[in-house]
Each structure stands twice: as C-alpha cells, then as structure tokens.
Design an enzyme around this catalytic site. Structure first.
Site, short mmCIF file in Angstrom:
data_model
loop_
_atom_site.label_atom_id
_atom_site.label_comp_id
_atom_site.label_asym_id
_atom_site.label_seq_id
_atom_site.Cartn_x
_atom_site.Cartn_y
_atom_site.Cartn_z
N CYS A 98 58.39 -6.20 55.31
CA CYS A 98 57.00 -5.85 55.58
C CYS A 98 56.87 -4.45 56.17
O CYS A 98 55.95 -3.71 55.80
CB CYS A 98 56.36 -6.90 56.48
SG CYS A 98 56.22 -8.50 55.66
N HIS A 100 54.63 -13.06 52.79
CA HIS A 100 54.33 -12.84 54.20
C HIS A 100 52.88 -12.36 54.31
O HIS A 100 52.33 -11.80 53.35
CB HIS A 100 55.25 -11.77 54.78
CG HIS A 100 56.66 -12.22 54.93
ND1 HIS A 100 57.52 -11.62 55.82
CD2 HIS A 100 57.39 -13.19 54.32
CE1 HIS A 100 58.71 -12.20 55.76
NE2 HIS A 100 58.65 -13.16 54.85
N GLU A 139 51.58 -9.81 55.77
CA GLU A 139 51.40 -8.37 55.54
C GLU A 139 51.41 -8.02 54.06
O GLU A 139 50.57 -7.23 53.60
CB GLU A 139 52.52 -7.57 56.23
CG GLU A 139 52.59 -7.75 57.72
CD GLU A 139 53.59 -8.81 58.16
OE1 GLU A 139 54.28 -8.58 59.16
OE2 GLU A 139 53.68 -9.87 57.50
N CYS A 165 58.83 -7.79 59.74
CA CYS A 165 60.24 -7.82 59.35
C CYS A 165 60.55 -6.55 58.54
O CYS A 165 59.66 -5.73 58.29
CB CYS A 165 60.52 -9.06 58.51
SG CYS A 165 59.74 -9.02 56.87
#
Length: 151
Positions: free
Chosen positions: A87, A54, A56, A84
């Site tokens: 993260c 992801h 992040e 999410c």
C-alpha cells in the site's frame, strides 16, 4: 489542519467499522481532495479472496476512476492503520501529497514500524502525519483480534 484530520479520520474509522461488521480486518481509508471526499473503502480481502484488496488499494482505484487519472498529487489519503509495503508503494506511486494514519503496525508497517519506504530513495516523498485518533484506530483492531482469538 488538525481538526480536518480528525474529522476525516473519523470517517475512515467508520469504514473500518464496516469491515469489522463484515468479518474483515477492520482497516478503513478515505481519499480527500480540496476538502471533499473522493473515495472511501475498507478491507475486503476475505470477501474478494484477493490479497490485493486492502482498504488503500481499493480507495486509490476508486479515486483514480472517479478523477480519471492515476496521479493523485492534489489528494490526501487517510487510513486507520499504517500502510504495508504494497500500500505504501501504491501511495508513493500515485504521488499523494499527504498520508494521515491512525495506528502504527509493528508487524507490517512500511512507514516507520518495520520498513520506511518513504525515506527519500524513491521518486516521490509523501508528507506523513501519524497517530491521528491512534487510540480509536488501534482499539478497533485489538477488539477484532481479541474476538477472533476467543471464538
């Protein structure tokens, strides 16, 4: 602070646009310390074949390597989509001062939409600033998924 938040979110949005062009879910992230960008990243799950990539997580990893530390308490993280659970856990663990995000994620958001991992039960609380350039951040996601449905 608001004008800086907009300026930095525009840069995170440019990262999301890079992801879009690479056929990745268009989420972008930057990390800022003392008004300077420390790292930039966007989703690369498809390219790397890794559920961990992801925006992040990639940005946090880059910032930690550059700053030579895991504790990023003097940094702010800007992301175009509400993080999410994975993260948000990483953001809390890294001890970020602030999280600034664009669009809420009603399917997987962990900062108020589905979950709220920042509600004070963990070892650190991050200051959260939601809805910065919300229309633009949600728009790129809507365009991406509309294109996917039509192809």
């Amino acid at each position: 602070m608001i004008s800086n938040d907009i300026k930095f979110m525009q840069i995170a949005l440019a990262e999301a646009e890079k992801a879009y062009r690479k056929d990745e879910v268009p989420v972008g992230c930057i990390i800022v310390s003392d008004g300077r960008i420390v790292s930039k990243a966007h989703n690369t799950k498809e390219k790397t074949k890794s559920a961990l990539m992801h925006a992040e997580i990639s940005a946090i990893e880059k910032a930690s390597r550059k700053l030579k530390r895991w504790r990023l308490s003097d940094c702010d993280i800007y992301v175009t989509l509400e993080p999410c659970a994975m993260c948000m856990g990483a953001i809390i663990s890294a001890r970020f001062d602030r999280l600034v995000f664009g669009a809420f994620d009603p399917k997987a958001g962990a900062c108020g939409s589905v979950y709220n991992l920042n509600e004070g039960k963990l070892n650190h609380i991050v200051k959260v600033v939601p809805k910065v350039l919300e229309k633009e951040c949600s728009g790129i996601l809507k365009d991406y998924f509309k294109e996917k449905r039509n192809s």
